[in-house]
Scaffold this active site. Structure first.
Site, PDB file in Angstrom:
ATOM      1  N   LYS A  38       0.848  -1.203   0.000  1.00  6.67           N
ATOM      2  CA  LYS A  38       0.000   0.000   0.000  1.00  6.67           C
ATOM      3  C   LYS A  38       0.879   1.248   0.000  1.00  6.67           C
ATOM      4  O   LYS A  38       2.072   1.169   0.294  1.00  6.67           O
ATOM      5  CB  LYS A  38      -0.906  -0.010   1.240  1.00  6.67           C
ATOM      6  N   ARG A 136     -10.328  -0.210  15.039  1.00 10.88           N
ATOM      7  CA  ARG A 136     -10.177   0.602  13.832  1.00 10.88           C
ATOM      8  C   ARG A 136     -11.135   0.068  12.779  1.00 10.88           C
ATOM      9  O   ARG A 136     -12.142   0.701  12.488  1.00 10.88           O
ATOM     10  CB  ARG A 136      -8.715   0.541  13.370  1.00 10.88           C
ATOM     11  N   TYR A 264      11.944  31.905   4.484  1.00  8.17           N
ATOM     12  CA  TYR A 264      10.638  32.539   4.708  1.00  8.17           C
ATOM     13  C   TYR A 264      10.411  32.880   6.180  1.00  8.17           C
ATOM     14  O   TYR A 264      10.819  32.152   7.069  1.00  8.17           O
ATOM     15  CB  TYR A 264       9.526  31.584   4.272  1.00  8.17           C
ATOM     16  N   MET A 313       8.669  24.951  -0.050  1.00  4.27           N
ATOM     17  CA  MET A 313       7.994  23.948  -0.873  1.00  4.27           C
ATOM     18  C   MET A 313       9.000  23.093  -1.644  1.00  4.27           C
ATOM     19  O   MET A 313       8.873  21.875  -1.715  1.00  4.27           O
ATOM     20  CB  MET A 313       7.036  24.630  -1.854  1.00  4.27           C
TER      21      MET A 313
HETATM   22  C1  LIG Z   1      -0.226  -1.711   6.947  1.00  5.19           C
HETATM   23  C2  LIG Z   1      -0.687  -3.030   7.444  1.00  5.19           C
HETATM   24  C3  LIG Z   1       0.223  -4.095   7.624  1.00  5.19           C
HETATM   25  C4  LIG Z   1       1.729  -3.948   7.498  1.00  5.19           C
HETATM   26  O1  LIG Z   1       2.294  -3.550   8.729  1.00  5.19           O
HETATM   27  P1  LIG Z   1       3.867  -3.397   8.914  1.00  5.19           P
HETATM   28  O2  LIG Z   1       4.023  -2.938  10.326  1.00  5.19           O
HETATM   29  O3  LIG Z   1       4.315  -2.364   7.940  1.00  5.19           O
HETATM   30  O4  LIG Z   1       4.483  -4.729   8.647  1.00  5.19           O
HETATM   31  C5  LIG Z   1      -0.298  -5.344   7.947  1.00  5.19           C
HETATM   32  N1  LIG Z   1      -1.645  -5.513   8.112  1.00  5.19           N
HETATM   33  C6  LIG Z   1      -2.518  -4.500   7.987  1.00  5.19           C
HETATM   34  C7  LIG Z   1      -3.963  -4.758   8.224  1.00  5.19           C
HETATM   35  C8  LIG Z   1      -2.072  -3.226   7.672  1.00  5.19           C
HETATM   36  O5  LIG Z   1      -2.963  -2.211   7.561  1.00  5.19           O
END
Ligand SMILES: *Cc1c(COP(=O)(O)O)cnc(C)c1O
Length: 368
Positions: A38, A136, A264, A313
């Site tokens: 991701k 979550r 700045y 920036m």
């Molecule tokens: C992002 C995520 C991971 C990966 O976690 P790491 O600490 O980067 O290994 C695994 N499972 C879920 C559900 C996540 O959202």
């Protein structure tokens, strides 16, 4: 490796292979390995990283959103892809592109079954997410019965795995909490299996979970940060190799008198005659303003140079009064020696944040 002449993020595939093999060495041979790619594979480049991992034998990928999965499919990635946080507006696309949803609430389960039925799907693979304490995403234990009966009343979907996520797997002070999450997950999984009469895979561990809770690997583990070279502890960091190095170059050096301002809002006022180097990376590249005003730093010819004044920036200015350097010299923001954790921690952040913030504007160079 030639010296950087512009801002580049160098990605080292050998380091990626090393991290993959190190994590694999912690698993039972039959345990499957899901790579979390991701957020552009934590800022590196999801397509290139996924291609490499596919070549060296990864079993599964995960992304957060459908768009991320579509990008991988567009690039020819054929490995199964779990979408951790899909929204129902994208379910049709998800199915068309052979992505596999995490279903985390009654609402998304209903919506997904509806879409799958509308598209005449049979046994479409889905993954059921349970909340075991992170609070979550995920079904709560009390939702289990209605969920099982909803799943039992359709042939459009088939549960391929059930999973949960640990809240504090890197923090051994929270060991009791994590043990509790593991127990809760086991009991949810057992009841789910009994009630549904199916045997989906189970998975729970992220990188720190893999390292700290070998008894909780179940059928698959999910690693992100470990693949990118961080073990979430000083001890474990030694076993990993950061895959990304962020480098730049000194564009210009100014000699300024004591009492002059830099940048700045005149945020920096020199308290001596200073040499100030300007570097072509700024908050638009993902180097947050929190690193300004001597919080963050870079390395030039091995010496630490603090960021002075506000991060602009497109640029930062650093103090090189005591550093032997000239225009055109290479600048290291982070690499395998001065790691992303080090600069992140200077401003109370973590490696995950600085890596994933790196913008698309930065050129990615891939080392074979
Ligand atoms: C992002 C995520 C991971 C990966 O976690 P790491 O600490 O980067 O290994 C695994 N499972 C879920 C559900 C996540 O959202």
């Amino acid at each position: 490796m030639s010296k950087a002449k512009e801002t580049v993020l160098e990605i080292d595939f050998n380091a990626l292979t090393h991290n993959f093999n190190y994590l694999k060495s912690k698993l039972q041979p039959q345990t499957k390995f899901l790579a979390v790619v991701k957020a552009f594979a934590y800022g590196s480049d999801a397509v290139e990283i996924a291609k490499h991992l596919q070549k060296i034998g990864i079993d599964y990928f995960a992304v957060a959103y459908v768009r991320e999965g579509v990008a991988l499919r567009d690039a020819g990635i054929t490995t199964p892809i779990l979408v951790l946080h899909p929204q129902s507006i994208n379910f049709k696309t998800l199915i068309e592109r052979c992505l596999e949803p995490s279903l985390y609430s009654a609402h998304v389960l209903d919506e997904f079954i509806k879409t799958a039925e509308d598209l005449s799907q049979k046994n479409y693979p889905v993954h059921i997410k349970f909340n075991t304490g992170l609070n979550r995403l995920g079904f709560d234990q009390k939702d289990r019965e209605t969920m099982v009966s909803k799943l039992g009343s359709t042939t459009a979907v088939k549960v391929k795995s059930i999973f949960s996520h640990l809240a504090a797997s890197e923090d051994l002070n929270e060991n009791d909490f994590t043990e509790q999450q593991i127990e809760t997950f086991k009991s949810i999984a057992e009841t789910f299996k009994t009630q549904s009469g199916t045997a989906p895979w189970l998975h729970l561990c992220n990188t720190s979970g893999i390292l700290n809770y070998p008894e909780a690997h179940f059928n698959m583990v999910r690693s992100g940060i470990g693949l990118y070279g961080f073990g979430n502890s000083e001890e474990e960091d030694k076993n990993f190799k950061p895959i990304a190095s962020l480098k730049s170059v000194v564009s210009q050096i100014h000699e300024i008198d004591k009492g002059k301002s830099v940048g700045y809002n005149r945020a920096h006022i020199s308290d001596r005659n200073e040499r100030v180097a300007t570097i072509p990376i700024g908050h638009a590249d993902g180097l947050s303003r929190v690193y300004g005003n001597k919080k963050g730093f870079v390395f030039i010819n091995g010496e630490k140079a603090y960021i002075i004044g506000n991060v602009c920036m497109d640029m930062i200015m650093v103090d090189v009064t005591d550093i032997n350097c000239k225009e055109g010299d290479e600048v290291i923001i982070f690499d395998k020696v001065h790691t992303a954790s080090e600069i992140a921690e200077s401003a109370g952040s973590i490696s995950y944040e600085i890596l994933t913030a790196l913008s698309k504007r930065i050129k990615r160079n891939f080392l074979p």
